[in-house]
Design a protein around this motif. Sequence first.
Motif, PDB file in Angstrom:
ATOM      1  N   PRO A   1       0.812  -1.227   0.000  1.00  0.00           N
ATOM      2  CA  PRO A   1       0.000   0.000   0.000  1.00  0.00           C
ATOM      3  C   PRO A   1       0.840   1.270   0.000  1.00  0.00           C
ATOM      4  N   VAL A   2       1.988   1.252   0.651  1.00  0.00           N
ATOM      5  CA  VAL A   2       2.851   2.439   0.683  1.00  0.00           C
ATOM      6  C   VAL A   2       3.389   2.709  -0.719  1.00  0.00           C
TER       7      VAL A   2
ATOM      8  N   ASP B   1       2.068   1.780  -3.507  1.00  0.00           N
ATOM      9  CA  ASP B   1       0.965   2.207  -4.387  1.00  0.00           C
ATOM     10  C   ASP B   1       0.749   3.713  -4.280  1.00  0.00           C
ATOM     11  N   VAL B   2       0.738   4.227  -3.038  1.00  0.00           N
ATOM     12  CA  VAL B   2       0.525   5.665  -2.863  1.00  0.00           C
ATOM     13  C   VAL B   2       1.708   6.445  -3.439  1.00  0.00           C
TER      14      VAL B   2
END
Lengths: 205, 205
Positions: free
Chosen positions: B5-6, B8-9
């Motif tokens: 998720p990190v 992706d951001v």
Amino acid sequence: MYEGPVQDVIDELARLPGIGPKSAQRLAFHLLKVEKTDLERFASALLALESVGFCERCHNVAEGSLCRICSNPKRDPSVVCVVEEPRDVIAVERTHEFAGLYHVLGGALSPLDGITPERLRVRELIRRVTATGPDGRPEVREVILCTNPTVDGEATAAYLLRELQSLGRDDLSVSRIASGLPVGGDLEYADEVTLGRALAGRHSL
Amino acid sequence: MYEGPVQDVIDELARLPGIGPKSAQRLAFHLLKVEKTDLERFASALLALESVGFCERCHNVAEGSLCRICSNPKRDPSVVCVVEEPRDVIAVERTHEFAGLYHVLGGALSPLDGITPERLRVRELIRRVTATGPDGRPEVREVILCTNPTVDGEATAAYLLRELQSLGRDDLSVSRIASGLPVGGDLEYADEVTLGRALAGRHSL
């Protein structure tokens, strides 16, 4: 000033560090032009961040209770590399030179900004270093102080060295990463402190 | 490199114009620390952008089919201010000096970048200027060319002036915003072109 949704996105972007109202406006107008699917992917990436927490052991970012590095059985738990921030973990990982575990302090000592040892994860580091493994002996045998070579980072490293030495463990080796000229650097353009460190840290050939 | 998720951001932020991978990383780590409600508000602001389109009449950003300015009955439809981008609408609105409507071209002529009159909303402007109102006469009686005082903006204004004059409407007044020294500016630091324009555009007292 702008239509509601545009102003909302400008406000949200301007809340990010280092992004002023003008940049936020420019970015918002860019986002107005992108595909709907791109907006949806961006929004869901932000929402997925909610699931990210911090590793129980090393305090690196982690999706579960342990980060990917701590939960990898191939990593050597006897060596701990102490860094300031999660991004420093990535910097060390990129070298492919380190197979141990990390300890993320969450910053560097900076008394003027109110960053005292209690605000960093120093106690947690001491606890890790003193914890015993399955064989009844302390598991951690080497600590590499990998804080930044800045005033705050050096002070933090010096403080941690004192704390670790005060444990009185003869079998614990504590080291500090080398300072010197960057590879590809030029003596002519090196500052005198860096060049002085490079000279002091010379190794025989 | 980072947990899913990190990363992706970081990828989504790095896709924004003017934000490189290092800035994206810094922003993502900032977002890791913010409240969940802040992330949710940011994500929903992005999703709300989907509802924003462009005004049918002036091509400014709009939530409905007409923008807030075009749908305001107090605005004078006989005066049209021609600007390059929606942000220029806001700049003119901030002056509180203009009570007419706008026409957003969507850029300025730039043959080297392939921006020809067909790529801008020139045809739509001509159509607006020639359209007749309820009384059977053309509704637009004044056009203010408010493109930027840059090479491209000046060329666009010159092009539009020719196009508007070729309509052969004697009752249509076409003007160009003034160039000169900015208020609070200093003669000493003004470039010679600006100062030359300020002299040429002098008005008697």
